[in-house]
Scaffold this motif. Structure first.
Motif, PDB file in Angstrom:
ATOM      1  N   UNK A   3       9.236   6.122   7.989  1.00 53.11           N
ATOM      2  CA  UNK A   3       9.494   5.565   9.307  1.00 53.11           C
ATOM      3  C   UNK A   3      10.978   5.626   9.627  1.00 53.11           C
ATOM      4  N   UNK A 135      -1.855   9.288  15.535  1.00 55.99           N
ATOM      5  CA  UNK A 135      -2.006   9.112  14.083  1.00 55.99           C
ATOM      6  C   UNK A 135      -1.154  10.099  13.313  1.00 55.99           C
ATOM      7  N   UNK A 136      -0.942  11.256  13.924  1.00 58.50           N
ATOM      8  CA  UNK A 136      -0.190  12.295  13.219  1.00 58.50           C
ATOM      9  C   UNK A 136       1.284  12.305  13.594  1.00 58.50           C
ATOM     10  N   UNK A 137       1.768  11.186  14.122  1.00 53.67           N
ATOM     11  CA  UNK A 137       3.205  11.073  14.365  1.00 53.67           C
ATOM     12  C   UNK A 137       3.837  10.090  13.395  1.00 53.67           C
ATOM     13  N   UNK A 138       3.016   9.501  12.536  1.00 47.32           N
ATOM     14  CA  UNK A 138       3.590   8.694  11.458  1.00 47.32           C
ATOM     15  C   UNK A 138       2.705   8.773  10.229  1.00 47.32           C
ATOM     16  N   UNK A 140       0.431   7.804   7.043  1.00 46.80           N
ATOM     17  CA  UNK A 140      -0.545   6.797   6.643  1.00 46.80           C
ATOM     18  C   UNK A 140      -0.587   6.885   5.108  1.00 46.80           C
ATOM     19  N   UNK A 142      -1.558   5.261   2.647  1.00 45.89           N
ATOM     20  CA  UNK A 142      -2.720   4.935   1.813  1.00 45.89           C
ATOM     21  C   UNK A 142      -3.934   5.776   2.179  1.00 45.89           C
ATOM     22  N   UNK A 143      -3.778   6.677   3.140  1.00 49.82           N
ATOM     23  CA  UNK A 143      -4.915   7.516   3.490  1.00 49.82           C
ATOM     24  C   UNK A 143      -5.199   8.502   2.349  1.00 49.82           C
ATOM     25  N   UNK A 144      -6.494   8.589   1.960  1.00 50.06           N
ATOM     26  CA  UNK A 144      -6.838   9.546   0.899  1.00 50.06           C
ATOM     27  C   UNK A 144      -6.530  10.979   1.336  1.00 50.06           C
ATOM     28  N   UNK A 145      -6.192  11.808   0.383  1.00 46.02           N
ATOM     29  CA  UNK A 145      -5.917  13.210   0.688  1.00 46.02           C
ATOM     30  C   UNK A 145      -4.580  13.365   1.379  1.00 46.02           C
ATOM     31  N   UNK A 146      -4.462  14.447   2.168  1.00 48.65           N
ATOM     32  CA  UNK A 146      -3.213  14.723   2.863  1.00 48.65           C
ATOM     33  C   UNK A 146      -3.288  14.216   4.294  1.00 48.65           C
ATOM     34  N   UNK A 147      -2.129  13.859   4.813  1.00 47.06           N
ATOM     35  CA  UNK A 147      -2.064  13.442   6.209  1.00 47.06           C
ATOM     36  C   UNK A 147      -0.824  14.069   6.827  1.00 47.06           C
ATOM     37  N   UNK A 199      -1.857   9.933   0.743  1.00 53.53           N
ATOM     38  CA  UNK A 199      -1.738   9.714  -0.707  1.00 53.53           C
ATOM     39  C   UNK A 199      -1.307  10.985  -1.432  1.00 53.53           C
TER      40      UNK A 199
ATOM     41  N   UNK B  14      -2.924   1.918  13.539  1.00 58.60           N
ATOM     42  CA  UNK B  14      -3.641   3.183  13.480  1.00 58.60           C
ATOM     43  C   UNK B  14      -5.040   2.952  12.924  1.00 58.60           C
ATOM     44  N   UNK B  24     -13.200  16.349   1.305  1.00 59.14           N
ATOM     45  CA  UNK B  24     -12.248  16.796   2.324  1.00 59.14           C
ATOM     46  C   UNK B  24     -13.010  17.833   3.146  1.00 59.14           C
TER      47      UNK B  24
END
Ligand SMILES: [Zn+2]
Ligand SMILES: [Zn+2]
Lengths: 227, 119
Positions: A3, A135-138, A140, A142-147, A199, B14, B24
């Motif tokens: 951030x 959602x894709x401007x910051x 996450x 703890x989100x599983x996988x890639x963000x 994550x 969010x 995935x």
């Protein structure tokens, strides 16, 4: 951590505005702008930062967008704050002040069109495709996988996505996959457009993202994110 | 236009996304194929208790937990629940551990993709 990276990226010298007289202030601003323009690419390369260019539109091919709110938020605090434009400047109001995020034209209530012809309409879990994009401007974390996280907030994301679509239409360093009514582009932007969060991104120390995944239904943006 | 600075206070949190996912997304590579459960669009009717899997990015839908099977997509402008055909976001929700167990889909879950709220 991310951030603060975003914040410093979107307003790189906001904290250093001089407080002295206007003349000295102007000179200082010019010097700072010059220094910033000179140092930015080196800093970006060296540290993997996301400092925006002072004239990023020129770097990103030609869109006729007169101003860039990310770089001058103090000039566009809200749509009607400027008394001067309220009175007479009909053109300016029509051309720019009404553009959402400085880029999108509202063609129907809640339906927005970009310069390249991408449409952002109500839908998605967030209620509007633009809110999904947010959602894709910051990150996450703890989100599983890639963000994938775009540089430059909503304005930066929208410009990058339009650039990606422009490249995809010209078949420039992009792959196209069609499946029923979806079209999925993967576009190599040949420059940093964001970073990989979530994550998995965290585990990999937030690698730089240079590609954009763009999922469309016709010209409606379903989602888009850097990878 | 200062949302970068006021983000924490001005923007809603969010949407956290799926709670339990099977993969995935094999289509878009970025989304989570999360289990959703239909809650029906008529509160006077008993719950249908039927599930489906949906990618939270490209909105591909599978009617069972195998994402190599046939899929379709949620319509971009008329998003509806593929089970009851009510509004997608009102008539279904991300399934939690109990929902998934009830559906008998627990074996298909990739626990490494569990969302935070159910870990
Ligand atoms: Zn339903
Ligand atoms: Zn997907």
């Amino acid at each position: 951590m991310n951030r603060s990276r975003n914040r410093s990226g979107s307003q790189p010298f906001g904290k250093h505005m001089p407080l002295g007289t206007k003349g000295i202030g102007s000179i200082a601003v010019v010097l700072l702008v010059g220094l910033y323009a000179f140092a930015r690419p080196h800093l970006n390369d060296r540290f993997g930062w996301q400092l925006p260019g002072l004239n990023q539109h020129a770097e990103q091919d030609a869109f006729a967008v007169p101003t860039r709110p990310t770089q001058s938020p103090e000039q566009t605090p809200n749509r009607s704050a400027s008394g001067a434009s309220d009175a007479t400047d009909q053109d300016a109001r029509n051309s720019n002040a009404d553009l959402r995020y400085g880029l999108l034209r509202e063609v129907r209530p809640n339906e927005f069109v970009s310069p390249e012809g991408l449409r952002y309409v109500p839908g998605s879990a967030e209620g509007h495709r633009l809110e999904h994009l947010r959602r894709h401007t910051e990150d996450m974390p703890s989100r599983p996988g890639k963000h994938g996280v775009f540089d430059g907030g909503m304005e930066g994301a929208l410009v990058t996505i339009d650039d990606a679509y422009g490249r995809a239409k010209k078949k420039q360093r992009s792959t196209k996959q069609t499946d029923r009514d979806r079209t999925i582009y993967t576009v190599d932007m040949e420059r940093r457009v964001g970073y990989v969060g979530g994550r998995e991104g965290k585990r990999q120390n937030h690698p730089i993202a240079r590609r954009v995944k763009l999922v469309l239904e016709d010209t409606i943006v379903i989602t888009a994110y850097p990878l | 236009m200062n949302q970068d600075h006021d983000q924490n206070s001005a923007q809603p949190p969010l949407n956290p996304g799926p709670i339990r996912s099977v993969a995935i997304c094999p289509i878009c590579d970025g989304g989570l194929c999360g289990v959703r459960i239909c809650t029906g669009d008529d509160p006077t009717e008993p719950l249908p208790d039927r599930g489906f899997v949906m990618c939270d990015e490209c909105e591909a839908v599978w009617m069972g937990p195998d994402v190599q099977s046939e899929h379709h997509y949620v319509d971009a402008q008329h998003t509806e629940c593929p089970v009851c055909h009510g509004g997608l976001w009102a008539a279904s929700r991300w399934a939690d551990r109990d929902d998934v167990q009830r559906l008998g889909w627990s074996d298909a879950i990739d626990a490494g993709l569990d969302g935070e709220s159910d870990v």
